[in-house]
Design a protein around this motif. Sequence first.
Motif, PDB file in Angstrom:
ATOM      1  N   LEU A 243      51.182  14.438  77.061  1.00 23.57           N
ATOM      2  CA  LEU A 243      50.566  13.289  77.732  1.00 23.57           C
ATOM      3  C   LEU A 243      50.372  13.565  79.222  1.00 23.57           C
ATOM      4  CD1 LEU A 243      52.595  10.397  76.076  1.00 23.57           C
ATOM      5  CD2 LEU A 243      50.218  11.017  75.624  1.00 23.57           C
ATOM      6  N   ALA A 244      51.386  14.146  79.834  1.00 25.80           N
ATOM      7  CA  ALA A 244      51.278  14.476  81.261  1.00 25.80           C
ATOM      8  C   ALA A 244      50.225  15.547  81.491  1.00 25.80           C
ATOM      9  CB  ALA A 244      52.630  14.944  81.793  1.00 25.80           C
ATOM     10  N   VAL A 245      50.106  16.488  80.565  1.00 25.06           N
ATOM     11  CA  VAL A 245      49.086  17.529  80.678  1.00 25.06           C
ATOM     12  C   VAL A 245      47.695  16.906  80.581  1.00 25.06           C
ATOM     13  CG1 VAL A 245      48.131  19.587  79.559  1.00 25.06           C
ATOM     14  CG2 VAL A 245      50.606  19.344  79.819  1.00 25.06           C
ATOM     15  N   ALA A 246      47.516  15.967  79.654  1.00 26.68           N
ATOM     16  CA  ALA A 246      46.211  15.311  79.507  1.00 26.68           C
ATOM     17  C   ALA A 246      45.839  14.541  80.769  1.00 26.68           C
ATOM     18  CB  ALA A 246      46.228  14.377  78.302  1.00 26.68           C
ATOM     19  N   VAL A 247      46.804  13.865  81.372  1.00 29.56           N
ATOM     20  CA  VAL A 247      46.549  13.125  82.616  1.00 29.56           C
ATOM     21  C   VAL A 247      46.187  14.089  83.741  1.00 29.56           C
ATOM     22  CG1 VAL A 247      47.630  11.710  84.403  1.00 29.56           C
ATOM     23  CG2 VAL A 247      47.955  11.140  82.012  1.00 29.56           C
ATOM     24  N   ALA A 248      46.932  15.184  83.860  1.00 26.09           N
ATOM     25  CA  ALA A 248      46.675  16.150  84.932  1.00 26.09           C
ATOM     26  C   ALA A 248      45.306  16.800  84.768  1.00 26.09           C
ATOM     27  CB  ALA A 248      47.768  17.214  84.952  1.00 26.09           C
ATOM     28  N   LEU A 249      44.964  17.177  83.541  1.00 29.81           N
ATOM     29  CA  LEU A 249      43.658  17.802  83.313  1.00 29.81           C
ATOM     30  C   LEU A 249      42.514  16.856  83.626  1.00 29.81           C
ATOM     31  CD1 LEU A 249      44.212  19.883  80.046  1.00 29.81           C
ATOM     32  CD2 LEU A 249      43.810  20.744  82.358  1.00 29.81           C
ATOM     33  N   ALA A 250      42.655  15.604  83.210  1.00 28.48           N
ATOM     34  CA  ALA A 250      41.594  14.634  83.508  1.00 28.48           C
ATOM     35  C   ALA A 250      41.455  14.422  85.007  1.00 28.48           C
ATOM     36  CB  ALA A 250      41.892  13.311  82.814  1.00 28.48           C
TER      37      ALA A 250
ATOM     38  N   VAL B 158      37.861  15.811  85.843  1.00 32.78           N
ATOM     39  CA  VAL B 158      36.895  14.714  85.857  1.00 32.78           C
ATOM     40  C   VAL B 158      36.785  14.086  87.241  1.00 32.78           C
ATOM     41  CG1 VAL B 158      36.326  12.468  84.859  1.00 32.78           C
ATOM     42  CG2 VAL B 158      37.270  14.257  83.409  1.00 32.78           C
ATOM     43  N   GLY B 159      37.913  13.972  87.932  1.00 31.54           N
ATOM     44  CA  GLY B 159      37.948  13.264  89.211  1.00 31.54           C
ATOM     45  C   GLY B 159      36.959  13.743  90.261  1.00 31.54           C
ATOM     46  N   PRO B 160      36.991  15.025  90.638  1.00 29.35           N
ATOM     47  CA  PRO B 160      36.075  15.463  91.701  1.00 29.35           C
ATOM     48  C   PRO B 160      34.587  15.310  91.370  1.00 29.35           C
ATOM     49  CG  PRO B 160      37.891  17.003  91.476  1.00 29.35           C
ATOM     50  CD  PRO B 160      38.001  16.039  90.331  1.00 29.35           C
ATOM     51  N   PRO B 161      34.118  15.746  90.197  1.00 28.40           N
ATOM     52  CA  PRO B 161      32.695  15.541  89.924  1.00 28.40           C
ATOM     53  C   PRO B 161      32.321  14.065  89.814  1.00 28.40           C
ATOM     54  CG  PRO B 161      33.616  17.118  88.362  1.00 28.40           C
ATOM     55  CD  PRO B 161      34.752  16.540  89.135  1.00 28.40           C
ATOM     56  N   ALA B 162      33.197  13.259  89.219  1.00 29.68           N
ATOM     57  CA  ALA B 162      32.889  11.833  89.078  1.00 29.68           C
ATOM     58  C   ALA B 162      32.841  11.150  90.435  1.00 29.68           C
ATOM     59  CB  ALA B 162      33.921  11.161  88.189  1.00 29.68           C
ATOM     60  N   GLY B 163      33.686  11.578  91.356  1.00 28.05           N
ATOM     61  CA  GLY B 163      33.704  10.980  92.681  1.00 28.05           C
ATOM     62  C   GLY B 163      32.387  11.119  93.421  1.00 28.05           C
ATOM     63  N   VAL B 164      31.692  12.213  93.174  1.00 31.44           N
ATOM     64  CA  VAL B 164      30.390  12.437  93.818  1.00 31.44           C
ATOM     65  C   VAL B 164      29.399  11.368  93.398  1.00 31.44           C
ATOM     66  CG1 VAL B 164      28.434  14.031  93.934  1.00 31.44           C
ATOM     67  CG2 VAL B 164      30.769  14.912  94.040  1.00 31.44           C
ATOM     68  N   PHE B 165      29.388  11.047  92.103  1.00 32.35           N
ATOM     69  CA  PHE B 165      28.430  10.066  91.601  1.00 32.35           C
ATOM     70  C   PHE B 165      28.869   8.632  91.876  1.00 32.35           C
ATOM     71  CE2 PHE B 165      27.773  13.811  88.882  1.00 32.35           C
ATOM     72  CZ  PHE B 165      26.446  14.044  89.187  1.00 32.35           C
TER      73      PHE B 165
ATOM     74  N   TYR C 149      45.798  12.338  72.773  1.00 36.96           N
ATOM     75  CA  TYR C 149      45.479  13.148  73.959  1.00 36.96           C
ATOM     76  C   TYR C 149      44.049  12.891  74.435  1.00 36.96           C
ATOM     77  CZ  TYR C 149      49.742  15.745  72.863  1.00 36.96           C
ATOM     78  OH  TYR C 149      51.035  16.098  72.595  1.00 36.96           O
ATOM     79  N   ALA C 150      43.112  12.771  73.505  1.00 35.62           N
ATOM     80  CA  ALA C 150      41.721  12.495  73.895  1.00 35.62           C
ATOM     81  C   ALA C 150      41.604  11.132  74.557  1.00 35.62           C
ATOM     82  CB  ALA C 150      40.810  12.572  72.667  1.00 35.62           C
ATOM     83  N   THR C 151      42.298  10.151  74.014  1.00 31.08           N
ATOM     84  CA  THR C 151      42.263   8.810  74.606  1.00 31.08           C
ATOM     85  C   THR C 151      42.853   8.818  76.015  1.00 31.08           C
ATOM     86  OG1 THR C 151      42.428   7.773  72.440  1.00 31.08           O
ATOM     87  CG2 THR C 151      43.061   6.432  74.327  1.00 31.08           C
ATOM     88  N   VAL C 152      43.995   9.484  76.162  1.00 35.20           N
ATOM     89  CA  VAL C 152      44.625   9.546  77.484  1.00 35.20           C
ATOM     90  C   VAL C 152      43.727  10.289  78.466  1.00 35.20           C
ATOM     91  CG1 VAL C 152      46.579  10.527  78.759  1.00 35.20           C
ATOM     92  CG2 VAL C 152      46.963   9.293  76.636  1.00 35.20           C
ATOM     93  N   PHE C 153      43.132  11.409  78.038  1.00 37.55           N
ATOM     94  CA  PHE C 153      42.239  12.171  78.904  1.00 37.55           C
ATOM     95  C   PHE C 153      41.043  11.328  79.350  1.00 37.55           C
ATOM     96  CE2 PHE C 153      38.616  14.946  79.633  1.00 37.55           C
ATOM     97  CZ  PHE C 153      39.142  15.906  80.490  1.00 37.55           C
ATOM     98  N   LEU C 154      40.374  10.700  78.398  1.00 42.03           N
ATOM     99  CA  LEU C 154      39.185   9.916  78.728  1.00 42.03           C
ATOM    100  C   LEU C 154      39.519   8.651  79.524  1.00 42.03           C
ATOM    101  CD1 LEU C 154      37.303  10.293  75.329  1.00 42.03           C
ATOM    102  CD2 LEU C 154      36.755  11.422  77.499  1.00 42.03           C
TER     103      LEU C 154
END
Length: 126
Positions: free
Chosen positions: A51-58, A62-69, A114-119
């Motif tokens: 779970l922690a790995v999924a949070v860290a990966l997301a 996802v964070g930096p590219p999404a922040g641009v938009f 894991y997919a739910t936590v990541f997304l």
Amino acid sequence: MMLINRDHRKLWIGQLVSQTGDFVFSTTLALWIGTVLLAGRPYAPVAVSGLAVAVALATLLVGPPAGVFVARWDRRRVMMGADLVRAALTGALTAVSFLPDGTLPEGAVLTAVYATVFLATGAAPP
């Protein structure tokens, strides 16, 4: 001083409720995986740490590219849309949790978690 502004106060309270819900959700998932889904299995702690790995990966992917938009889009629509996506993901995972035991293999359930936590983490506000 900032809580005098009505709109800011509503946003602050909404974020407080959302973060409390995120904490309860993540704690519930960890307990569900460790004590119900993989009870007695030697790899249960590793699955919970996933779970922690999924949070860290997301957060990292996802964070930096999404922040641009997101910085260029309407904030209100983005926040409402992201919360709707997160609610749908949580609802789908809740439906999976109510399936009878053995309906889905453990690996499929863990993948769904894991997919739910990541997304959901990818759609969460910073």
